[in-house]
Design a protein around this motif. Structure first.
Motif, PDB file in Angstrom:
ATOM      1  N   PHE A  52       0.813  -1.212   0.000  1.00 36.66           N
ATOM      2  CA  PHE A  52       0.000   0.000   0.000  1.00 36.66           C
ATOM      3  C   PHE A  52       0.852   1.269   0.000  1.00 36.66           C
ATOM      4  O   PHE A  52       0.312   2.368  -0.099  1.00 36.66           O
ATOM      5  CB  PHE A  52      -0.933   0.019   1.217  1.00 36.66           C
ATOM      6  CG  PHE A  52      -1.927  -1.104   1.231  1.00 36.66           C
ATOM      7  CD1 PHE A  52      -2.755  -1.348   0.150  1.00 36.66           C
ATOM      8  CD2 PHE A  52      -2.041  -1.924   2.341  1.00 36.66           C
ATOM      9  CE1 PHE A  52      -3.685  -2.380   0.171  1.00 36.66           C
ATOM     10  CE2 PHE A  52      -2.966  -2.950   2.375  1.00 36.66           C
ATOM     11  CZ  PHE A  52      -3.793  -3.183   1.287  1.00 36.66           C
ATOM     12  N   ARG A  53       2.141   1.118   0.116  1.00 35.43           N
ATOM     13  CA  ARG A  53       3.037   2.271   0.195  1.00 35.43           C
ATOM     14  C   ARG A  53       2.878   3.137  -1.049  1.00 35.43           C
ATOM     15  O   ARG A  53       2.907   2.645  -2.165  1.00 35.43           O
ATOM     16  CB  ARG A  53       4.490   1.822   0.325  1.00 35.43           C
ATOM     17  CG  ARG A  53       5.438   2.966   0.605  1.00 35.43           C
ATOM     18  CD  ARG A  53       6.848   2.504   0.751  1.00 35.43           C
ATOM     19  NE  ARG A  53       6.926   1.437   1.749  1.00 35.43           N
ATOM     20  CZ  ARG A  53       7.957   0.640   1.869  1.00 35.43           C
ATOM     21  NH1 ARG A  53       8.998   0.756   1.075  1.00 35.43           N
ATOM     22  NH2 ARG A  53       7.964  -0.287   2.795  1.00 35.43           N
ATOM     23  N   GLY A  54       2.678   4.429  -0.836  1.00 30.06           N
ATOM     24  CA  GLY A  54       2.574   5.387  -1.926  1.00 30.06           C
ATOM     25  C   GLY A  54       1.196   5.480  -2.561  1.00 30.06           C
ATOM     26  O   GLY A  54       0.971   6.322  -3.424  1.00 30.06           O
ATOM     27  N   LEU A  55       0.258   4.640  -2.155  1.00 28.19           N
ATOM     28  CA  LEU A  55      -1.096   4.687  -2.703  1.00 28.19           C
ATOM     29  C   LEU A  55      -1.973   5.625  -1.873  1.00 28.19           C
ATOM     30  O   LEU A  55      -1.790   5.750  -0.663  1.00 28.19           O
ATOM     31  CB  LEU A  55      -1.739   3.300  -2.707  1.00 28.19           C
ATOM     32  CG  LEU A  55      -1.096   2.225  -3.568  1.00 28.19           C
ATOM     33  CD1 LEU A  55      -1.840   0.898  -3.401  1.00 28.19           C
ATOM     34  CD2 LEU A  55      -1.081   2.644  -5.024  1.00 28.19           C
ATOM     35  N   SER A  56      -2.926   6.256  -2.532  1.00 28.80           N
ATOM     36  CA  SER A  56      -3.878   7.093  -1.804  1.00 28.80           C
ATOM     37  C   SER A  56      -4.789   6.211  -0.954  1.00 28.80           C
ATOM     38  O   SER A  56      -4.874   4.995  -1.163  1.00 28.80           O
ATOM     39  CB  SER A  56      -4.723   7.899  -2.790  1.00 28.80           C
ATOM     40  OG  SER A  56      -5.615   7.041  -3.493  1.00 28.80           O
ATOM     41  N   GLN A  61      -8.136   1.289  -0.376  1.00 27.00           N
ATOM     42  CA  GLN A  61      -9.437   0.681  -0.122  1.00 27.00           C
ATOM     43  C   GLN A  61      -9.936  -0.087  -1.343  1.00 27.00           C
ATOM     44  O   GLN A  61     -10.457  -1.199  -1.209  1.00 27.00           O
ATOM     45  CB  GLN A  61     -10.447   1.745   0.294  1.00 27.00           C
ATOM     46  CG  GLN A  61     -10.162   2.311   1.664  1.00 27.00           C
ATOM     47  CD  GLN A  61     -11.110   3.428   2.057  1.00 27.00           C
ATOM     48  OE1 GLN A  61     -11.810   3.995   1.230  1.00 27.00           O
ATOM     49  NE2 GLN A  61     -11.120   3.749   3.341  1.00 27.00           N
ATOM     50  N   ARG A  62      -9.768   0.479  -2.521  1.00 27.20           N
ATOM     51  CA  ARG A  62     -10.194  -0.213  -3.747  1.00 27.20           C
ATOM     52  C   ARG A  62      -9.448  -1.530  -3.920  1.00 27.20           C
ATOM     53  O   ARG A  62     -10.035  -2.525  -4.372  1.00 27.20           O
ATOM     54  CB  ARG A  62      -9.963   0.672  -4.964  1.00 27.20           C
ATOM     55  CG  ARG A  62     -10.992   1.760  -5.100  1.00 27.20           C
ATOM     56  CD  ARG A  62     -10.780   2.550  -6.359  1.00 27.20           C
ATOM     57  NE  ARG A  62     -11.776   3.606  -6.450  1.00 27.20           N
ATOM     58  CZ  ARG A  62     -11.593   4.746  -7.072  1.00 27.20           C
ATOM     59  NH1 ARG A  62     -10.448   5.005  -7.682  1.00 27.20           N
ATOM     60  NH2 ARG A  62     -12.555   5.646  -7.109  1.00 27.20           N
ATOM     61  N   ALA A  63      -8.177  -1.554  -3.574  1.00 25.01           N
ATOM     62  CA  ALA A  63      -7.400  -2.786  -3.693  1.00 25.01           C
ATOM     63  C   ALA A  63      -7.983  -3.875  -2.795  1.00 25.01           C
ATOM     64  O   ALA A  63      -8.098  -5.043  -3.199  1.00 25.01           O
ATOM     65  CB  ALA A  63      -5.934  -2.521  -3.347  1.00 25.01           C
ATOM     66  N   VAL A  64      -8.385  -3.508  -1.587  1.00 22.99           N
ATOM     67  CA  VAL A  64      -8.997  -4.474  -0.666  1.00 22.99           C
ATOM     68  C   VAL A  64     -10.358  -4.909  -1.201  1.00 22.99           C
ATOM     69  O   VAL A  64     -10.687  -6.101  -1.204  1.00 22.99           O
ATOM     70  CB  VAL A  64      -9.117  -3.890   0.760  1.00 22.99           C
ATOM     71  CG1 VAL A  64      -9.950  -4.799   1.658  1.00 22.99           C
ATOM     72  CG2 VAL A  64      -7.734  -3.673   1.359  1.00 22.99           C
ATOM     73  N   TYR A  65     -11.162  -3.944  -1.666  1.00 23.14           N
ATOM     74  CA  TYR A  65     -12.478  -4.288  -2.225  1.00 23.14           C
ATOM     75  C   TYR A  65     -12.334  -5.254  -3.400  1.00 23.14           C
ATOM     76  O   TYR A  65     -13.141  -6.174  -3.543  1.00 23.14           O
ATOM     77  CB  TYR A  65     -13.221  -3.041  -2.697  1.00 23.14           C
ATOM     78  CG  TYR A  65     -13.676  -2.111  -1.607  1.00 23.14           C
ATOM     79  CD1 TYR A  65     -14.111  -2.581  -0.373  1.00 23.14           C
ATOM     80  CD2 TYR A  65     -13.669  -0.734  -1.808  1.00 23.14           C
ATOM     81  CE1 TYR A  65     -14.528  -1.714   0.621  1.00 23.14           C
ATOM     82  CE2 TYR A  65     -14.097   0.142  -0.819  1.00 23.14           C
ATOM     83  CZ  TYR A  65     -14.523  -0.351   0.394  1.00 23.14           C
ATOM     84  OH  TYR A  65     -14.934   0.504   1.367  1.00 23.14           O
ATOM     85  N   ASP A  66     -11.330  -5.046  -4.241  1.00 30.36           N
ATOM     86  CA  ASP A  66     -11.121  -5.935  -5.391  1.00 30.36           C
ATOM     87  C   ASP A  66     -10.845  -7.367  -4.941  1.00 30.36           C
ATOM     88  O   ASP A  66     -11.374  -8.318  -5.508  1.00 30.36           O
ATOM     89  CB  ASP A  66      -9.965  -5.435  -6.263  1.00 30.36           C
ATOM     90  CG  ASP A  66     -10.313  -4.199  -7.065  1.00 30.36           C
ATOM     91  OD1 ASP A  66     -11.516  -3.854  -7.172  1.00 30.36           O
ATOM     92  OD2 ASP A  66      -9.375  -3.551  -7.579  1.00 30.36           O
ATOM     93  N   VAL A  67     -10.020  -7.520  -3.915  1.00 27.98           N
ATOM     94  CA  VAL A  67      -9.676  -8.857  -3.415  1.00 27.98           C
ATOM     95  C   VAL A  67     -10.897  -9.547  -2.799  1.00 27.98           C
ATOM     96  O   VAL A  67     -11.055 -10.755  -2.920  1.00 27.98           O
ATOM     97  CB  VAL A  67      -8.519  -8.762  -2.390  1.00 27.98           C
ATOM     98  CG1 VAL A  67      -8.304 -10.087  -1.678  1.00 27.98           C
ATOM     99  CG2 VAL A  67      -7.248  -8.311  -3.078  1.00 27.98           C
ATOM    100  N   LEU A  68     -11.755  -8.767  -2.175  1.00 22.25           N
ATOM    101  CA  LEU A  68     -12.915  -9.332  -1.482  1.00 22.25           C
ATOM    102  C   LEU A  68     -14.208  -9.191  -2.283  1.00 22.25           C
ATOM    103  O   LEU A  68     -15.306  -9.299  -1.715  1.00 22.25           O
ATOM    104  CB  LEU A  68     -13.069  -8.663  -0.110  1.00 22.25           C
ATOM    105  CG  LEU A  68     -11.893  -8.822   0.847  1.00 22.25           C
ATOM    106  CD1 LEU A  68     -12.140  -8.043   2.131  1.00 22.25           C
ATOM    107  CD2 LEU A  68     -11.611 -10.282   1.129  1.00 22.25           C
ATOM    108  N   THR A  86       3.295   0.946   4.817  1.00 21.55           N
ATOM    109  CA  THR A  86       4.322   0.930   5.863  1.00 21.55           C
ATOM    110  C   THR A  86       5.178   2.186   5.825  1.00 21.55           C
ATOM    111  O   THR A  86       6.207   2.234   6.478  1.00 21.55           O
ATOM    112  CB  THR A  86       5.219  -0.315   5.707  1.00 21.55           C
ATOM    113  OG1 THR A  86       5.748  -0.331   4.375  1.00 21.55           O
ATOM    114  CG2 THR A  86       4.442  -1.581   5.986  1.00 21.55           C
ATOM    115  N   ASP A  87       4.724   3.204   5.084  1.00 19.17           N
ATOM    116  CA  ASP A  87       5.519   4.438   5.004  1.00 19.17           C
ATOM    117  C   ASP A  87       5.274   5.369   6.144  1.00 19.17           C
ATOM    118  O   ASP A  87       4.455   5.265   6.967  1.00 19.17           O
ATOM    119  CB  ASP A  87       5.239   5.171   3.704  1.00 19.17           C
ATOM    120  CG  ASP A  87       3.780   5.222   3.297  1.00 19.17           C
ATOM    121  OD1 ASP A  87       3.536   5.255   2.102  1.00 19.17           O
ATOM    122  OD2 ASP A  87       2.886   5.216   4.159  1.00 19.17           O
TER     123      ASP A  87
END
Length: 87
Positions: A52-56, A61-68, A86-87
């Motif tokens: 998630f580093r560097g992502l808005s 959140q969209r990345a998590v929604y896509d996985v689920l 982790t930034d």
């Protein structure tokens, strides 16, 4: 396998988080619209991962929604997210 276990397994596999907490909050919504009698419909997820580093916040959140996506279409009525890099 419970819905919570499915959520945790999918998120661990895709994001390899340094922190992951999946909390079933369904008991707080018993009797409300979308709440299933057997529970496991409302969740809170806290996840911290390098991916998630560097992502808005929205991209995370969209990345998590896509996985689920499958679970959100069937089992999960509500999903509260705290997604950090982790930034």
């Amino acid at each position: 396998m419970s819905v919570a276990e499915t959520i945790e397994g999918k998120l661990r596999k895709v994001f390899d988080p340094v922190k992951l907490k999946v909390v079933d909050e369904s008991h707080l919504h018993a009797g409300h619209a979308g709440a299933r009698p057997q529970g496991e419909s409302h969740f809170r997820v806290e996840i911290v991962a390098d991916k998630f580093r560097g992502l808005s916040r929205v991209a995370r959140q969209r990345a998590v929604y896509d996985v689920l996506a499958d679970e959100l279409a069937t089992d999960i009525h509500a999903l509260a997210l705290d997604v950090k890099g982790t930034d």
